[in-house]
Design an enzyme around this catalytic site. Structure first.
Site, PDB file in Angstrom:
ATOM      1  N   GLU A 157       4.675  -8.832  -7.411  1.00  0.00           N
ATOM      2  CA  GLU A 157       5.443  -9.591  -6.431  1.00  0.00           C
ATOM      3  C   GLU A 157       4.531 -10.400  -5.522  1.00  0.00           C
ATOM      4  OE1 GLU A 157       9.079  -6.344  -6.174  1.00  0.00           O
ATOM      5  OE2 GLU A 157       7.753  -6.556  -4.466  1.00  0.00           O
TER       6      GLU A 157
ATOM      7  N   CYS B  25       1.564 -14.368   0.479  1.00  0.00           N
ATOM      8  CA  CYS B  25       0.902 -13.080   0.283  1.00  0.00           C
ATOM      9  C   CYS B  25       0.953 -12.771  -1.210  1.00  0.00           C
ATOM     10  CB  CYS B  25       1.672 -12.034   1.093  1.00  0.00           C
ATOM     11  SG  CYS B  25       1.079 -10.380   0.869  1.00  0.00           S
TER      12      CYS B  25
ATOM     13  N   CYS C  78      -1.431   0.381  -7.299  1.00  0.00           N
ATOM     14  CA  CYS C  78      -2.625   0.542  -6.468  1.00  0.00           C
ATOM     15  C   CYS C  78      -3.127   1.969  -6.592  1.00  0.00           C
ATOM     16  CB  CYS C  78      -2.314   0.229  -5.008  1.00  0.00           C
ATOM     17  SG  CYS C  78      -3.789   0.289  -3.965  1.00  0.00           S
TER      18      CYS C  78
ATOM     19  N   CYS D 184      -2.631   5.343  -0.179  1.00  0.00           N
ATOM     20  CA  CYS D 184      -2.317   5.474   1.251  1.00  0.00           C
ATOM     21  C   CYS D 184      -0.921   6.088   1.383  1.00  0.00           C
ATOM     22  CB  CYS D 184      -2.365   4.119   1.950  1.00  0.00           C
ATOM     23  SG  CYS D 184      -3.954   3.293   1.736  1.00  0.00           S
TER      24      CYS D 184
ATOM     25  N   CYS E 104       2.419   4.088   2.175  1.00  0.00           N
ATOM     26  CA  CYS E 104       2.611   2.814   1.478  1.00  0.00           C
ATOM     27  C   CYS E 104       3.467   2.981   0.224  1.00  0.00           C
ATOM     28  CB  CYS E 104       1.248   2.237   1.114  1.00  0.00           C
ATOM     29  SG  CYS E 104       1.369   0.753   0.104  1.00  0.00           S
TER      30      CYS E 104
ATOM     31  N   CYS F 115       5.235  -5.433   4.769  1.00  0.00           N
ATOM     32  CA  CYS F 115       3.988  -4.806   4.355  1.00  0.00           C
ATOM     33  C   CYS F 115       4.217  -3.413   3.756  1.00  0.00           C
ATOM     34  CB  CYS F 115       3.089  -4.679   5.569  1.00  0.00           C
ATOM     35  SG  CYS F 115       1.490  -4.033   5.180  1.00  0.00           S
TER      36      CYS F 115
HETATM   37  S1  SF4 Z   1      -1.819   0.150   1.780  1.00  0.00           S
HETATM   38 FE1  SF4 Z   1      -0.874   0.413  -0.240  1.00  0.00          FE
HETATM   39  S2  SF4 Z   1      -1.490  -1.392  -1.429  1.00  0.00           S
HETATM   40 FE2  SF4 Z   1      -2.858  -1.261   0.376  1.00  0.00          FE
HETATM   41  S3  SF4 Z   1      -4.617  -0.054  -0.341  1.00  0.00           S
HETATM   42 FE3  SF4 Z   1      -3.212   1.414   0.543  1.00  0.00          FE
HETATM   43  S4  SF4 Z   1      -1.960   2.136  -1.206  1.00  0.00           S
HETATM   44 FE4  SF4 Z   1      -2.977   0.242  -1.845  1.00  0.00          FE
END
Ligand code: SF4
Length: 375
Positions: free
Chosen positions: A93, A106, A113, A117, A120, A365
């Site tokens: 996306e 963006c 990923c 995190c 996220c 975000c």
């Molecule tokens: S915030 Fe999300 S996309 Fe960004 S590095 Fe951490 S896990 Fe990956």
């Protein structure tokens, strides 16, 4: 069968090398490069100022890949989320934040990923694979095409009141923008860009090449969760690009918990890398701070944050957490957001509390997930 080279993976010097390998002159590379990145040619037949013979040879040895959005969702605030399906079925996306003359895009750098995190949504999707250079620049090219076809119509309340976090307003050295221009690129979509530097660096070179996408390097921002050696490499290889660091905690104890990368590169080391990052002139490192209700949103956190970053040219983006199903975190209260913001502003920090632009289409975000794969 020989595999054809996707020319959108090649920077201009790499294209020169590719064509030289076929016995062609250097200036041919500039012509082909401009056809691809400035005139958006999808076939070699369109390249009318190069010989039929070269066009035939290129058709035999190379391809020009393309992306078209499979779906575009538009939020009530004009934010557009583009859903792309890659050749292997993976979904990624990109999100456009339109402000007249200052459109910010963006883009994603990976499908999924690996950084994990805790807060996220993208991170819950795990890493499927790195995007190629072509897939990174093709997001920009596809959105540019869409902007020409469907120029953004901003709601009456938009315009000045909508804050573009990555636009410093200084456009004295630039041509007047058209509504279809993309002025800022932010590498903050799906994925950790510095985890895919081998493809991200050539993509940035194509973006900032005067014969390529012609973006100013001060309008390209790379965001990282804190991969220190890669920050150093980025600084060495493309020193003038902007850096955003997703900090989100002011103690190692909390950051270890919510961002596993901190166990490898703790806050002190991360901030040293920020201090040493080669930013020219008056440019600042952007510190992203996702505010998690009751966890990192107190005034003590604001005080510690100020202490940590005060010797680095800085600006702060506060991002109130958007709750999603099963996340285990809370959104901060309005009172906590305002108090945190005020504490920093009163101490002369440039701070922006990001409004939840795009939250009605899950484009805010940490909410990008590449729905194709998940559905
Ligand atoms: S915030 Fe999300 S996309 Fe960004 S590095 Fe951490 S896990 Fe990956």
């Amino acid at each position: 069968m020989t595999v054809k080279t996707d020319l959108k993976n090649l920077t201009l010097p790499a294209l020169e090398q590719f064509l030289q390998g076929q016995g062609k002159e250097r200036f041919r590379a500039i012509q082909v490069f401009k056809w691809i990145f400035q005139k958006d040619a999808c076939t070699f037949d369109e390249m009318t100022n190069i010989s039929k013979e070269l066009r035939r040879e290129l058709t035999d040895t190379a391809v020009i890949s393309n992306l078209e959005a499979e779906a575009v969702e538009e939020g009530s605030d004009g934010t557009r989320k583009y859903l792309f399906k890659l050749a292997d079925g993976n979904g990624i996306e990109s999100v456009l934040i339109p402000i007249e003359g200052r459109n910010t895009l963006c883009i994603s750098s990976q499908a999924g990923c690996a950084m994990g995190c805790e807060f996220c949504l993208t991170g819950t999707f795990k890493l499927t694979r790195n995007l190629t250079t072509a897939e990174i620049v093709n997001q920009i090219m596809a959105v540019k095409r869409d902007l020409v076809r469907n120029p953004p119509t901003l709601p009456a309340s938009a315009g000045e009141s909508l804050v573009n976090n990555f636009d410093d307003d200084d456009d004295s050295d630039e041509h007047p923008p058209s509504p279809a221009d993309i002025r800022n690129i932010v590498m903050m979509g799906m994925g950790e860009p510095l985890h895919n530097l081998d493809n991200v660096i050539p993509a940035i070179r194509i973006m900032i090449d005067g014969n390529g996408l012609q973006l100013s390097n001060r309008r390209v921002t790379v965001s990282t969760c804190g991969l220190v050696p890669e920050m150093e490499r980025l600084g060495r290889e493309i020193p003038n690009v902007n850096l955003a660091v997703s900090l989100n905690a002011t103690t190692d104890e909390l950051r270890d918990r919510i961002m596993p990368v901190n166990r490898r590169y703790p806050i002190k080391e991360l901030l040293r890398a920020c201090r040493e990052f080669p930013l020219p002139g008056r440019r600042k490192v952007t510190f992203e701070y996702v505010m998690l209700g009751g966890l990192n949103d107190s005034l003590d956190d604001a005080k510690r944050l100020l202490r940590l970053i005060s010797d680095i040219p800085n600006k702060v983006n506060l991002i109130p957490f958007n709750e999603f199903k099963g996340c285990g975190f809370r959104a901060p209260t309005r009172t906590a957001i305002d108090a945190f913001h005020k504490y920093l502003i009163d101490r002369h920090v440039t701070v922006i509390t990001r409004d939840s632009r795009g939250s009605d289409i899950s484009a805010a975000c940490g909410q990008l997930k590449g729905r194709h794969v998940v559905d």
